[in-house]
Design a protein around this motif. Structure first.
Motif, mmCIF file in Angstrom:
data_model
loop_
_atom_site.group_PDB
_atom_site.id
_atom_site.type_symbol
_atom_site.label_atom_id
_atom_site.label_comp_id
_atom_site.label_asym_id
_atom_site.label_seq_id
_atom_site.Cartn_x
_atom_site.Cartn_y
_atom_site.Cartn_z
ATOM 1 N N THR A 1 2.904 15.865 -9.927
ATOM 2 C CA THR A 1 2.549 15.795 -11.351
ATOM 3 C C THR A 1 3.267 14.693 -12.129
ATOM 4 O O THR A 1 2.834 14.338 -13.229
ATOM 5 N N HIS A 2 4.372 14.183 -11.592
ATOM 6 C CA HIS A 2 5.144 13.129 -12.289
ATOM 7 C C HIS A 2 5.522 13.555 -13.711
ATOM 8 O O HIS A 2 5.585 12.717 -14.609
ATOM 9 N N ASP A 3 5.753 14.858 -13.913
ATOM 10 C CA ASP A 3 6.087 15.315 -15.264
ATOM 11 C C ASP A 3 7.423 16.058 -15.304
ATOM 12 O O ASP A 3 7.717 16.753 -16.261
ATOM 13 N N ILE B 1 11.640 4.787 -10.869
ATOM 14 C CA ILE B 1 11.240 6.143 -11.260
ATOM 15 C C ILE B 1 9.831 6.096 -11.862
ATOM 16 O O ILE B 1 9.547 5.269 -12.723
ATOM 17 N N GLU B 2 8.990 7.024 -11.388
ATOM 18 C CA GLU B 2 7.667 7.218 -12.004
ATOM 19 C C GLU B 2 7.727 8.492 -12.837
ATOM 20 O O GLU B 2 8.057 9.553 -12.309
ATOM 21 N N TRP B 3 7.412 8.393 -14.127
ATOM 22 C CA TRP B 3 7.380 9.589 -14.990
ATOM 23 C C TRP B 3 6.170 9.394 -15.910
ATOM 24 O O TRP B 3 6.222 8.590 -16.842
ATOM 25 N N ILE C 1 0.852 -1.186 0.000
ATOM 26 C CA ILE C 1 0.000 0.000 0.000
ATOM 27 C C ILE C 1 0.891 1.239 0.000
ATOM 28 O O ILE C 1 1.820 1.343 0.810
ATOM 29 N N GLU C 2 0.593 2.143 -0.941
ATOM 30 C CA GLU C 2 1.448 3.327 -1.122
ATOM 31 C C GLU C 2 0.860 4.579 -0.460
ATOM 32 O O GLU C 2 -0.340 4.852 -0.576
ATOM 33 N N ASN C 3 1.737 5.362 0.187
ATOM 34 C CA ASN C 3 1.352 6.681 0.705
ATOM 35 C C ASN C 3 1.112 7.628 -0.470
ATOM 36 O O ASN C 3 1.865 7.615 -1.441
ATOM 37 N N ILE D 1 10.090 1.182 -3.428
ATOM 38 C CA ILE D 1 10.233 2.645 -3.292
ATOM 39 C C ILE D 1 9.909 3.314 -4.623
ATOM 40 O O ILE D 1 10.362 2.858 -5.682
ATOM 41 N N HIS D 2 9.117 4.369 -4.561
ATOM 42 C CA HIS D 2 8.846 5.223 -5.722
ATOM 43 C C HIS D 2 9.624 6.520 -5.592
ATOM 44 O O HIS D 2 9.635 7.122 -4.512
ATOM 45 N N VAL D 3 10.200 6.952 -6.711
ATOM 46 C CA VAL D 3 10.860 8.259 -6.769
ATOM 47 C C VAL D 3 10.290 8.952 -8.008
ATOM 48 O O VAL D 3 10.156 8.320 -9.058
ATOM 49 N N LEU E 1 6.720 2.748 -0.448
ATOM 50 C CA LEU E 1 7.087 4.055 0.096
ATOM 51 C C LEU E 1 7.427 5.001 -1.058
ATOM 52 O O LEU E 1 8.396 4.785 -1.779
ATOM 53 N N ASP E 2 6.602 6.040 -1.220
ATOM 54 C CA ASP E 2 6.866 7.022 -2.273
ATOM 55 C C ASP E 2 7.529 8.237 -1.631
ATOM 56 O O ASP E 2 6.866 9.013 -0.930
ATOM 57 N N VAL E 3 8.828 8.404 -1.872
ATOM 58 C CA VAL E 3 9.544 9.495 -1.193
ATOM 59 C C VAL E 3 9.183 10.859 -1.788
ATOM 60 O O VAL E 3 9.246 11.872 -1.102
ATOM 61 N N ASN E 4 8.746 10.865 -3.050
ATOM 62 C CA ASN E 4 8.285 12.134 -3.624
ATOM 63 C C ASN E 4 6.958 12.549 -2.976
ATOM 64 O O ASN E 4 6.758 13.724 -2.655
ATOM 65 N N ASN E 5 6.065 11.584 -2.779
ATOM 66 C CA ASN E 5 4.789 11.916 -2.131
ATOM 67 C C ASN E 5 5.019 12.431 -0.708
ATOM 68 O O ASN E 5 4.323 13.345 -0.254
ATOM 69 N N ILE E 6 5.991 11.840 -0.021
ATOM 70 C CA ILE E 6 6.296 12.323 1.333
ATOM 71 C C ILE E 6 6.757 13.776 1.252
ATOM 72 O O ILE E 6 6.317 14.630 2.023
HETATM 73 FE FE LIG Z 1 3.985 6.763 -6.417
#
Ligand SMILES: [Fe+2]
Lengths: 256, 296
Positions: B227-229, B254-256, B148-150, B212-214, B181-186
């Motif tokens: 925005t992931h852009d 990486i999420e883009w 489950i992602e934050n 981990i998501h960045v 764990l999404d460190v960008n969302n944090i």
């Molecule tokens: Fe994410």
């Protein structure tokens, strides 16, 4: 979810949803109690991020799927139509891709478009092309087995490639793809839609070929198809020609 | 291997977007070690007719480990979870055998309306029990643990009784799920709500983190939008550096998702994940683990 249904969470989600869907200029002046305050950013601005994302994400998705309908209608009338459509038929789908299926029907109901039946047909064609582009397209190369002795004399049923769709247009709406200002006059077209290189494409067929493929799509056995063919009153040798063409193009994926 | 959840260490990956399908099919990718796909893009239509990208996924998974990341489970909604969705998800899992599956700690709609966005929950005891029970039921149905992602958030609620990180840690503990764990969302939420992102990271139980998501975001000055852009910003790289050091067995990616770059540009971001991971873990020890896991 009967036991312990969370009352507070339920109310919060329902109130928050109403706020997100409310038009910006109709929002109350005072901050709703269930939202926390922030020292830096006004609550309306923070809520606006959700309002914008929810609305624009859905509009963008519909614009992508109805590019030609938008060109024929014009940007502003299209946007008005889409916003009204989302209001009348809110998404119940898990995937945004499914949302587009509501648009053609809505065009027949919307005050500004209901007297323009070609718009419904055009939107329906665009939706079917999307659907074909995302459909499976498999070819089972077992048609050579048709020659096997065990299959001789059997009443076979041919199965069509699952991406195949057949579309009748009273207004030849495919002409709008080349020219958004094409005539809005009645002129019938029989289209075959299928998937090619991850796009939905169409081909204009003659009425007989289209009718036969439509029958074939209902899993009709060959003997009955022959009857349909006879009723069309065309030279019987043509049937073999059609089958050759369909199997070469991969439209027939199997037989049983 | 991630010890707590016993998930494999896949290295450094990226979200697979259709703009890069051909690059992957033509084996142009040299850097990305695994891919995450959005579950909903591959689910059969709601009338259960299969979708074409199946074929692409079948080819790509021959060369790369795949994980599924959902956006519409709506685990926190008070609406019932759609049995059709669960059925199609389970079927997809059995066909593609992903290394793990995930979705978000959020709700996406209510009263049978889907708003296609990720809304935060109030961090209350009532919401906690609700989410824990729902995750447990989903895991039971799927016969496997989920991550489950934050999420990023722009509002918070007066019903809050604990911090988001305490809520997330408690959800994971009580439902026995993993954490994505999404460190960008944090980072985005820390800017929007004024907390220290390190407080968040330090409170997360390490043995629960499975991925981990960045990602990049848009900085509006007084707030940030997820925005992931954009390329990943320095502050988010710093948070990843912390994660690379403290969660070395956890696969990162990486999420883009918007204004999608060329594969080469995406590979540069993924290379940076790898570089930071190596810097942190080389510095920490010269153990064989580093070489064995990263394949350097
Ligand atoms: Fe994410």
């Amino acid at each position: 979810m009967i036991e312990n249904h969370p009352q507070n969470l339920s109310k919060l989600q329902s109130d928050f949803k109403d706020l997100v869907l409310e038009e910006k200029n109709k929002l109350a002046t005072h901050k709703p109690e269930f939202l926390n305050d922030s020292e830096t950013v006004d609550w309306k601005k923070r809520l606006g991020i959700y309002q914008y994302a929810v609305l624009e994400r859905q509009i963008d998705s519909l614009k992508d799927d109805f590019e030609i309908t938008e060109k024929v209608m014009g940007k502003e009338p299209f946007r008005r139509m889409v916003i009204a459509c989302l209001k009348k038929y809110p998404s119940t789908y898990h995937s945004l891709a499914e949302l587009s299926q509501n648009v053609p029907q809505f065009l027949t109901e919307f005050e500004e478009t209901k007297t323009q039946p070609w718009l419904y047909e055009l939107a329906e064609l665009e939706w079917r092309l999307i659907r074909a582009s995302l459909s499976e397209n498999f070819i089972v190369n077992n048609l050579s087995e048709l020659q096997n002795e065990e299959n001789q004399g059997k009443d076979l049923t041919f199965l069509l490639n699952p991406s195949i769709d057949l579309f009748f247009s009273k207004y030849s709406v495919q002409n709008f793809f080349d020219d958004p200002k094409a005539p809005r006059a009645e002129s019938a077209s029989y289209l075959l839609i299928f998937e090619k290189d991850r796009s939905g494409v169409y081909e204009v067929l003659d009425k007989n070929e289209w009718t036969l493929l439509k029958e074939l799509r209902t899993d009709i056995p060959l003997s009955k198809l022959n009857q349909v063919f006879a009723s069309l009153n065309v030279d019987e040798a043509k049937l073999g020609e059609y089958f050759m063409k369909w199997s070469n193009a991969g439209f027939i994926s199997a037989f049983k | 291997m991630q010890k707590g959840l016993e998930l494999p260490f896949l290295g450094f990956g990226a979200g697979l977007r259709h703009e890069h399908f051909d690059d992957f099919l033509k084996h142009k990718n040299q850097v990305i070690q695994w891919v995450e796909v959005v579950t909903e893009n591959f689910l059969p239509w709601e009338d259960e007719v299969p979708r074409y990208p199946y074929k692409i996924l079948e080819s790509i998974r021959k060369d790369f480990p795949v994980v599924f990341h959902g956006v519409s489970l709506s685990i926190g909604s008070v609406d019932p979870i759609s049995p059709s969705y669960l059925k199609r998800w389970k079927q997809l899992i059995s066909e593609f055998n992903p290394a793990w599956v995930s979705d978000h700690l959020c709700w996406t709609g209510v009263k049978n309306e889907k708003l296609h966005d990720l809304f935060p929950l109030p961090y209350s005891n009532e919401a906690l029990s609700w989410v824990v029970e729902r995750i447990s039921r989903v895991q039971e149905f799927l016969g496997r643990r989920i991550l489950i992602e934050n999420v990023s958030s722009y509002v918070s609620f007066s019903d809050d009784e604990m911090t988001e990180w305490d809520f997330l840690a408690e959800v994971a503990k009580r439902s026995d799920c993993g954490i994505l764990l999404d460190v960008n969302n944090i980072y985005v939420s820390s800017r929007n709500h004024g907390f220290d992102p390190l407080d968040y990271l330090k409170a997360i139980p390490k043995d629960r983190v499975g991925q981990i998501h960045v990602a990049g975001h848009t900085d509006k000055g007084d707030h940030c939008i997820d925005t992931h852009d954009h390329p990943v910003c320095d502050s988010v790289w710093d948070l990843y550096r912390w994660a690379a050091k403290n969660l070395p067995e956890v696969s990162a990616m990486i999420e883009w998702d918007d204004r999608i770059p060329t594969l080469e540009r995406l590979e540069e971001e993924v290379s940076k994940l790898k570089r930071i991971w190596k810097e942190e873990n080389d510095r920490k020890s010269s153990s064989k683990f580093v070489e064995a896991t990263i394949g350097l």
